[in-house]
Design an enzyme around this catalytic site. Structure first.
Site, PDB file in Angstrom:
ATOM      1  CG  ASP A   1      -6.487  -2.731  -3.715  1.00  0.00           C
ATOM      2  OD1 ASP A   1      -6.537  -1.481  -3.753  1.00  0.00           O
ATOM      3  OD2 ASP A   1      -5.772  -3.345  -2.899  1.00  0.00           O
TER       4      ASP A   1
ATOM      5  CB  SER B   1      -0.975  -0.035   1.183  1.00  0.00           C
ATOM      6  OG  SER B   1      -1.992   0.916   1.046  1.00  0.00           O
TER       7      SER B   1
ATOM      8  CG  HIS C   1      -6.178  -1.835   0.213  1.00  0.00           C
ATOM      9  ND1 HIS C   1      -5.257  -1.657  -0.789  1.00  0.00           N
ATOM     10  CD2 HIS C   1      -5.661  -1.216   1.310  1.00  0.00           C
ATOM     11  CE1 HIS C   1      -4.239  -0.959  -0.331  1.00  0.00           C
ATOM     12  NE2 HIS C   1      -4.447  -0.692   0.941  1.00  0.00           N
TER      13      HIS C   1
END
Length: 324
Positions: free
Chosen positions: A264, A164, A294
């Site tokens: 995501d 991320s 995610h």
């Protein structure tokens, strides 16, 4: 669109593990507390591995007026020859988290790859906007390279990884090291990386199936806003070291291993980045995980374990035994 029907069934029960609210100034403390709790719990898992976990502080600047805290993990068994090193950056939207939240994964990396793992506790937003985090990342990279002999690691086997926001830093540091003629990076392992500030609330053509769970468009807009301040997300002058998708030239970068879930929010920006890398002559190994949202891989599900094992197998191909 309600995308729950598209979620991999084994992941559906795990959605309750994640915050159900968008990230805002009011909910940021909740995210920080949640990741602190996760870090405390994860750190206890280190005893399940044959590794040594330590902290150390390194100079953040040549003047030594500030330090960066590092979490280091290495196999307990000493090595007479230098090991590879994996430089890791934790996730948390640039505004939360610390290295300990990934303790189990870092221990797996050190143990299975027979490498030294280093994860810096880089500065967070909104207290320190760009370029604070990336400069901490680059200072750590340079320190590793300059202290390779003392660390018993190979300068030609330094790789980066992150998830991320950590994937953002991993991608950005490859651009920065290339442009500054800095230390060579062997490969970049990008896990659902946050690459493009233009994937925000007012995006012209948003995907109808991406970003409903865990990390939403509203959370993304807030996170980019406090990272880029006083600039605004979507402005014309955003640095590629803040948003790697803004880089006009992707040639000469290290090979990429990328993992992204099909639900995501970052799917489309990551796919576009992967395509541009390939067209620039950069090797890309891409895994799209069907029905995954995610941060799906922080769960104790079979798909999370399979994905972690695959990434380790991919990284192992790059890390070769030390030369005599």
């Amino acid at each position: 669109m309600n995308t729950a029907r598209l979620v991999l069934p084994e992941l559906l029960p795990t959605l309750s593990q994640f915050p159900a609210t968008d990230l805002t100034p009011e909910t940021l403390p909740d995210l920080r507390n949640a990741l602190e709790n996760r870090a405390a719990q994860a750190f206890q898992k280190a005893e399940d591995f044959q590794v040594t976990v330590e902290q150390r502080h390194i100079p953040a600047t040549p003047e030594g007026d500030r330090t960066i805290r590092l979490l280091t993990v290495q196999p307990k068994e000493t090595s007479s020859t230098p090991r590879p090193v994996l430089l890791h950056f934790h996730g948390g939207g640039h505004c939360a988290g610390r290295p300990e939240q990934n303790t189990a994964e870092l221990c797996r990396f050190a143990q299975d790859l027979n490498c030294l793992v280093i994860s810096p506790d880089y500065r967070l937003t909104p207290e320190t906007p760009f370029p604070g985090g990336i400069e901490d990342a680059y200072a750590t990279l340079c320190w590793i390279h300059d202290n390779a002999d003392a660390l018993n690691i190979r300068r030609d086997q330094i790789a980066v990884t992150g998830e991320s926001a950590g994937g953002n830093l991993a991608a950005a540091i490859c651009l920065l090291a290339r442009d500054r003629n800095g230390p060579a990076i062997l490969f970049q392992n990008l896990i659902y990386p946050m690459l493009d500030d233009r994937t925000i609330d007012n995006e012209a053509n948003p995907s109808p199936v991406a970003g409903e769970f865990v990390w939403t468009r509203a959370s993304n807009t807030y996170a980019w806003g406090i990272l880029l301040a006083p600039s605004l997300p979507g402005a014309d002058d955003i640095s590629p070291y803040a948003a790697p998708s803004r880089a006009s030239d992707l040639s000469g970068l290290p090979p990429v291993i990328m993992t992204i879930g099909s639900l995501d929010l970052f799917l489309e920006e990551d796919l576009l980045y992967a395509q541009r890398l390939i067209r620039s002559g950069v090797s890309v190994e891409l895994e799209i995980v069907p029905g995954a949202f995610h941060a799906f891989d922080v769960t104790e599900t079979p798909v999370a374990k399979r994905t972690l094992n695959r990434r380790i197998t991919s990284m192992k191909r790059f890390f070769t035994p030390s030369r005599d």
